[in-house]
Enzyme design. Structure first.
Site, mmCIF file in Angstrom:
data_model
loop_
_atom_site.group_PDB
_atom_site.id
_atom_site.type_symbol
_atom_site.label_atom_id
_atom_site.label_comp_id
_atom_site.label_asym_id
_atom_site.label_seq_id
_atom_site.Cartn_x
_atom_site.Cartn_y
_atom_site.Cartn_z
ATOM 1 N N VAL A 46 0.838 -1.199 0.000
ATOM 2 C CA VAL A 46 0.000 0.000 0.000
ATOM 3 C C VAL A 46 0.876 1.253 0.000
ATOM 4 O O VAL A 46 0.557 2.247 -0.657
ATOM 5 C CB VAL A 46 -0.961 0.009 1.215
ATOM 6 C CG1 VAL A 46 -1.758 1.305 1.282
ATOM 7 C CG2 VAL A 46 -1.905 -1.191 1.159
ATOM 8 N N CYS A 47 1.986 1.202 0.706
ATOM 9 C CA CYS A 47 2.858 2.377 0.888
ATOM 10 C C CYS A 47 3.277 3.037 -0.431
ATOM 11 O O CYS A 47 3.161 4.258 -0.560
ATOM 12 C CB CYS A 47 4.083 2.008 1.706
ATOM 13 S SG CYS A 47 3.679 1.322 3.337
ATOM 14 N N PRO A 48 3.748 2.282 -1.439
ATOM 15 C CA PRO A 48 4.166 2.974 -2.657
ATOM 16 C C PRO A 48 3.014 3.661 -3.382
ATOM 17 O O PRO A 48 3.217 4.687 -4.030
ATOM 18 C CB PRO A 48 4.794 1.874 -3.514
ATOM 19 C CG PRO A 48 4.319 0.600 -2.946
ATOM 20 C CD PRO A 48 4.038 0.849 -1.502
ATOM 21 N N GLU A 50 0.557 5.206 -1.930
ATOM 22 C CA GLU A 50 0.346 6.460 -1.205
ATOM 23 C C GLU A 50 1.443 7.479 -1.531
ATOM 24 O O GLU A 50 1.151 8.646 -1.805
ATOM 25 C CB GLU A 50 0.346 6.211 0.304
ATOM 26 C CG GLU A 50 -0.797 5.381 0.802
ATOM 27 C CD GLU A 50 -0.727 5.199 2.305
ATOM 28 O OE1 GLU A 50 -1.746 5.462 2.952
ATOM 29 O OE2 GLU A 50 0.355 4.813 2.822
ATOM 30 N N LEU A 51 2.693 7.043 -1.481
ATOM 31 C CA LEU A 51 3.799 7.958 -1.736
ATOM 32 C C LEU A 51 3.782 8.465 -3.176
ATOM 33 O O LEU A 51 4.089 9.634 -3.438
ATOM 34 C CB LEU A 51 5.139 7.307 -1.396
ATOM 35 C CG LEU A 51 5.573 7.494 0.060
ATOM 36 C CD1 LEU A 51 4.622 6.857 1.048
ATOM 37 C CD2 LEU A 51 6.984 6.996 0.284
#
Length: 187
Positions: A46-48, A50-51
């Site tokens: 999920v993190c990439p 969002e970034l």
């Protein structure tokens, strides 16, 4: 316990940005609006997304007078490796703060001690270093840069026009409300 209205704690951490590492301190963030954007770990799922979403909106945050600071408990070296390997993260131009000692994660109260990672926390901090927006989501729930930008602009509006408040779905230029006894029961 909410951090709203509280001053952020002093910190000094390493950051990866524009192919370089540098030190970022609390003092560096004062005088401008900031978005501290915590996420669990580099090289995840999920993190990439969002970034990358934040990277796609970076110019809008800068135009609004704000800096984005993404934060994970990884090192600046891991941030560099991720930036070089991921097409999504290669778009990131804002500082990626390294928090392996958990200074920021503890200070913003998002540290998951057992995992040694940060929760998904987003904090909008005013130029005096006080938290104006606090958002924490479960690990599997990604956040939206459009909404964070809207919240930033609402916080800026309220800071400038203290006698007015921003209703749901408020956008710059939309109607605001002036709290008063006469308004009670009229909405």
């Amino acid at each position: 316990m909410s951090l709203i209205g509280r001053e952020i704690k002093d910190f000094s951490v390493q950051a990866y940005q524009d192919g370089q590492t540098r030190t970022v301190t609390k003092e560096d963030t004062l005088g401008a609006w900031s978005l501290f954007f915590f996420y669990p770990a580099d090289f995840t799922f999920v993190c990439p997304t969002e970034l990358e979403d934040l990277a796609d909106h970076y110019d809008e945050f800068k135009a609004a007078g704000a800096e984005i600071y993404s934060v994970s408990c990884d090192t600046e070296f891991v941030h560099k490796a991720w930036h070089e390997e991921s097409k999504s993260i290669a778009k990131v131009r804002y500082p990626m703060l390294a928090d392996p000692a958990h200074v920021l994660a503890r200070g913003f109260k998002v540290l998951m001690r057992d995992a040694g990672q940060a929760q998904r926390g987003a904090f909008i901090v005013d130029p005096e270093g006080r938290v104006q927006v606090e958002m924490i989501t479960a690990s599997g729930i990604g956040r939206n840069a459009d909404e964070l930008l809207r919240l930033l602009k609402a916080a800026q509006f309220v800071a400038k026009h203290g006698d007015q408040v921003c209703p749901a779905r408020w956008r710059p230029g939309s109607a605001t409300l002036k709290p008063s006894l006469d308004l009670v029961g009229q909405l």
